[in-house]
Design a protein around this motif. Sequence first.
Motif, PDB file in Angstrom:
ATOM      1  N   UNK A 203       0.869  -1.069   0.037  1.00  0.00           N
ATOM      2  CA  UNK A 203      -0.018  -0.008   0.023  1.00  0.00           C
ATOM      3  C   UNK A 203       0.865   1.245  -0.029  1.00  0.00           C
ATOM      4  N   UNK A 204       1.805   1.055   0.725  1.00  0.00           N
ATOM      5  CA  UNK A 204       2.847   2.583   0.850  1.00  0.00           C
ATOM      6  C   UNK A 204       3.497   2.471  -0.662  1.00  0.00           C
ATOM      7  N   UNK A 205       3.808   1.481  -1.122  1.00  0.00           N
ATOM      8  CA  UNK A 205       4.148   1.577  -2.775  1.00  0.00           C
ATOM      9  C   UNK A 205       3.419   2.097  -3.572  1.00  0.00           C
ATOM     10  N   UNK A 206       1.932   1.871  -3.412  1.00  0.00           N
ATOM     11  CA  UNK A 206       0.950   2.277  -4.316  1.00  0.00           C
ATOM     12  C   UNK A 206       1.019   3.531  -4.100  1.00  0.00           C
ATOM     13  N   UNK A 207       1.098   4.243  -3.057  1.00  0.00           N
ATOM     14  CA  UNK A 207       1.054   5.724  -3.069  1.00  0.00           C
ATOM     15  C   UNK A 207       2.290   6.426  -3.235  1.00  0.00           C
ATOM     16  N   UNK A 208       3.623   5.771  -3.049  1.00  0.00           N
ATOM     17  CA  UNK A 208       4.623   6.472  -3.370  1.00  0.00           C
ATOM     18  C   UNK A 208       5.367   6.600  -4.854  1.00  0.00           C
ATOM     19  N   UNK A 209       4.809   5.320  -5.378  1.00  0.00           N
ATOM     20  CA  UNK A 209       5.573   4.938  -6.587  1.00  0.00           C
ATOM     21  C   UNK A 209       6.828   4.750  -6.799  1.00  0.00           C
ATOM     22  N   UNK A 210       7.551   4.579  -5.545  1.00  0.00           N
ATOM     23  CA  UNK A 210       8.784   4.026  -5.668  1.00  0.00           C
ATOM     24  C   UNK A 210       9.171   2.669  -6.219  1.00  0.00           C
ATOM     25  N   UNK A 211      10.445   2.454  -6.560  1.00  0.00           N
ATOM     26  CA  UNK A 211      10.821   1.087  -6.800  1.00  0.00           C
ATOM     27  C   UNK A 211      11.101   0.224  -5.807  1.00  0.00           C
ATOM     28  N   UNK A 212      10.601  -0.785  -5.908  1.00  0.00           N
ATOM     29  CA  UNK A 212      10.411  -1.743  -4.713  1.00  0.00           C
ATOM     30  C   UNK A 212      11.632  -2.542  -4.707  1.00  0.00           C
ATOM     31  N   UNK A 213      12.462  -2.873  -3.509  1.00  0.00           N
ATOM     32  CA  UNK A 213      13.600  -3.695  -3.481  1.00  0.00           C
ATOM     33  C   UNK A 213      12.995  -4.891  -2.360  1.00  0.00           C
ATOM     34  N   UNK A 214      12.932  -6.231  -2.786  1.00  0.00           N
ATOM     35  CA  UNK A 214      12.505  -7.278  -1.578  1.00  0.00           C
ATOM     36  C   UNK A 214      13.814  -7.718  -0.727  1.00  0.00           C
ATOM     37  N   UNK A 215      14.414  -6.739  -0.459  1.00  0.00           N
ATOM     38  CA  UNK A 215      15.306  -7.242   0.757  1.00  0.00           C
ATOM     39  C   UNK A 215      15.393  -5.998   1.799  1.00  0.00           C
ATOM     40  N   UNK A 216      16.025  -6.356   2.670  1.00  0.00           N
ATOM     41  CA  UNK A 216      15.744  -5.277   3.752  1.00  0.00           C
ATOM     42  C   UNK A 216      17.181  -4.021   3.643  1.00  0.00           C
ATOM     43  N   UNK A 217      16.841  -3.205   4.049  1.00  0.00           N
ATOM     44  CA  UNK A 217      17.644  -1.765   3.421  1.00  0.00           C
ATOM     45  C   UNK A 217      18.846  -1.978   4.234  1.00  0.00           C
ATOM     46  N   UNK A 218      18.929  -2.490   5.338  1.00  0.00           N
ATOM     47  CA  UNK A 218      20.351  -2.576   6.181  1.00  0.00           C
ATOM     48  C   UNK A 218      21.338  -3.482   5.257  1.00  0.00           C
ATOM     49  N   UNK A 219      20.530  -4.884   5.138  1.00  0.00           N
ATOM     50  CA  UNK A 219      21.324  -5.812   4.365  1.00  0.00           C
ATOM     51  C   UNK A 219      21.808  -4.945   2.881  1.00  0.00           C
ATOM     52  N   UNK A 220      21.008  -4.341   1.979  1.00  0.00           N
ATOM     53  CA  UNK A 220      21.644  -3.779   0.930  1.00  0.00           C
ATOM     54  C   UNK A 220      22.564  -2.793   1.267  1.00  0.00           C
ATOM     55  N   UNK A 221      22.578  -1.885   2.134  1.00  0.00           N
ATOM     56  CA  UNK A 221      23.607  -0.932   2.342  1.00  0.00           C
ATOM     57  C   UNK A 221      25.047  -1.598   2.869  1.00  0.00           C
TER      58      UNK A 221
END
Length: 237
Positions: A203-221
């Motif tokens: 639902x947040x994605x639908x509102x924001x229009x961001x690209x989604x990443x199916x991983x935790x932000x901390x892991x990617x960082x």
Amino acid sequence: MFYYLLKYVFLGPVLRLLFRPRTEGLEHIPEDGAAIVAGNHLSFSDHFLMPVVLKRRITFLAKQEYFTGPGVKGRLTAAFFRSAGQIPVDRSGKEAGQAAIREGLGVLARDELLGIYPEGTRSHDGRLYKGKVGVAVMALRAGVPVIPCAMVGTFEIQPPGQVVPKIKRVRIRFGEPLDFSRYAGMENDRTVLRAVTDEIMYRILALSGQEYVDDYAANVKEAEQATQQRRFPRFRH
């Protein structure tokens, strides 16, 4: 008291003047009673811009580092967050996560609004990352609705590392409340918690229009930092 002085006298009018936040869906915020506002987290500015547009007080679970920073700047930041009624959260392990959940449930038990960023940290690149299940645990245990929220444009005005934000208009969108009463009593089921969290993030994605990443932000960082270190190792004598 200090919260309302900041919002209506000192900080709020300045933020409204500079960033002219355009809001959508404010009617989805309940006039009373407990609820969770779950949003994306793109900028340090998010902590201030969302509360400015809400009629009700909202309490955020803020990372502990805001309360323990060194020097004059650190003390001022800590004093500001404490005065604004924000709650420090230690993000260093499972027990820390349980403590954050207890703090959040305390806010909801007082029939207040709780603000939370399910990603667990700011997005370092503007994308939306996988949500942690703590938001689902609190929603199910407290039996409260979750209002998805999208901050749009705050990454552009103040990405991580930028101290002074750019002056540019931002947009704040609130979605329809999500009712998870069908999962009552299932807050210990990991599959249910994952499904609830993913629905909130969708639902947040639908509102924001961001690209989604199916991983935790901390892991990617962490992975990106490790790659940078391998590519550009420090020069050794």
